[in-house]
Design a protein around this motif. Structure first.
Motif, PDB file in Angstrom:
ATOM      1  N   ALA A 140       6.645  -5.530 -16.293  1.00  0.00           N
ATOM      2  CA  ALA A 140       5.622  -4.494 -16.428  1.00  0.00           C
ATOM      3  C   ALA A 140       5.987  -3.251 -15.629  1.00  0.00           C
ATOM      4  N   HIS A 141       5.616  -2.097 -16.180  1.00  0.00           N
ATOM      5  CA  HIS A 141       5.792  -0.775 -15.542  1.00  0.00           C
ATOM      6  C   HIS A 141       7.012  -0.740 -14.621  1.00  0.00           C
ATOM      7  N   LYS A 176       1.257 -11.590 -11.911  1.00  0.00           N
ATOM      8  CA  LYS A 176       1.920 -11.213 -10.672  1.00  0.00           C
ATOM      9  C   LYS A 176       2.931 -12.278 -10.279  1.00  0.00           C
ATOM     10  N   HIS A 198       0.211  -2.673 -22.771  1.00  0.00           N
ATOM     11  CA  HIS A 198      -0.246  -2.937 -21.406  1.00  0.00           C
ATOM     12  C   HIS A 198      -1.545  -2.182 -21.156  1.00  0.00           C
ATOM     13  N   HIS A 235      -5.017  -8.706 -14.916  1.00  0.00           N
ATOM     14  CA  HIS A 235      -4.205  -9.257 -13.838  1.00  0.00           C
ATOM     15  C   HIS A 235      -4.459 -10.758 -13.648  1.00  0.00           C
ATOM     16  N   ASP A 274      -1.211   1.266 -19.514  1.00  0.00           N
ATOM     17  CA  ASP A 274      -1.742   0.669 -18.282  1.00  0.00           C
ATOM     18  C   ASP A 274      -3.134   1.231 -18.000  1.00  0.00           C
ATOM     19  N   GLU A 284      -1.225  -9.846 -17.255  1.00  0.00           N
ATOM     20  CA  GLU A 284      -0.183  -9.283 -16.399  1.00  0.00           C
ATOM     21  C   GLU A 284      -0.056 -10.234 -15.215  1.00  0.00           C
ATOM     22  N   GLU A 314       4.598  -8.816 -13.405  1.00  0.00           N
ATOM     23  CA  GLU A 314       4.647  -7.751 -12.413  1.00  0.00           C
ATOM     24  C   GLU A 314       5.466  -8.237 -11.228  1.00  0.00           C
TER      25      GLU A 314
END
Length: 236
Positions: free
Chosen positions: A139-140, A86, A5, A42, A195, A84, A111
């Motif tokens: 993610a995260h 959303k 990431h 993103h 990240d 990533e 995300e």
């Protein structure tokens, strides 16, 4: 090791501002022993109205710019592109999202909303594999802990084939490290990422996190991460 990431592509999102900063970030990663990095800019469909194809045109231009500059350097990590993505309503029915999986894999970095997830939102993510044939990677995940009642959802999601990515910052944090290591030891985490966004406040830090995992969790856990890398690593 692979950093799963990052936001290293130049001028594409809120990551590296230009190609010179991208090169500096890659050099910092190399110094930490990172040999592969997933560039995951993103993709905000709901906010920007951008289509996957429009996003890919921008991403490919930034990737080409960086690759040209990398020819002048040596010893940098390999880069592999993805996105990533959303969360947005109806995403499990958008066939074009398959183009945003991490290069050479079926992994789609997602995300989730920064709120308590509704049943509809959970169902939407669970449907990504069935409808699109992709493997969602959240993610995260540490950023969502405060919004959910407990952490049982991690294991429930994993039972449904959804994988988990944790940021190095959480592993290194003074107040979060213990919880991070517990989840890692319990096999809740599948992928690690920095990240990374820049060379300053969000700089590469996966190397130190890996060293901490080796000290605290031992060889067996690190071998598991390496096996996952072998199975899911980006392919050229």
């Amino acid at each position: 090791m692979t950093d799963f990431h990052s936001h290293i592509l130049p001028g594409l999102d809120d990551g590296c501002k230009n190609v010179e900063e991208s090169i500096q970030v890659l050099k910092m990663m190399a110094e930490q022993g990172i040999d592969r990095v997933a560039a995951t800019p993103h993709f905000y469909a709901a906010h920007s109205g951008e289509t996957p194809d429009e996003f890919l045109a921008r991403r490919n231009a930034a990737e080409q710019l960086l690759r040209e500059k990398m020819k002048d350097e040596s010893g940098l990590p390999e880069i592999f592109c993805g996105a990533e993505v959303k969360y947005f309503r109806g995403m499990s029915g958008v066939e074009e999202l398959t183009k945003l999986t991490l290069q050479g894999t079926d992994l789609l970095l997602v995300e989730m909303p920064f709120a308590k997830w509704s049943g509809k939102e959970i169902k939407e993510v669970l449907s990504l594999n069935e409808n699109l044939g992709v493997t969602p990677v959240l993610a995260h995940i540490e950023r969502f802990f405060s919004y959910q009642k407990n952490l049982d959802w991690i294991y429930e999601f994993k039972d449904e084939g959804i994988l988990m990515q944790m940021n190095a910052e959480y592993i290194l944090g003074t107040f979060s490290s213990r919880k991070a290591m517990k989840l890692i030891k319990n096999h809740a985490i599948d992928f690690l990422g920095s990240d990374t966004h820049n060379t300053n406040d969000r700089k590469p830090n996966l190397g130190p996190a890996i060293s901490k995992i080796e000290r605290k969790a031992g060889d067996e856990i690190m071998e598991r991460f390496l096996r996952y890398e072998e199975t899911y690593a980006p392919r050229g």
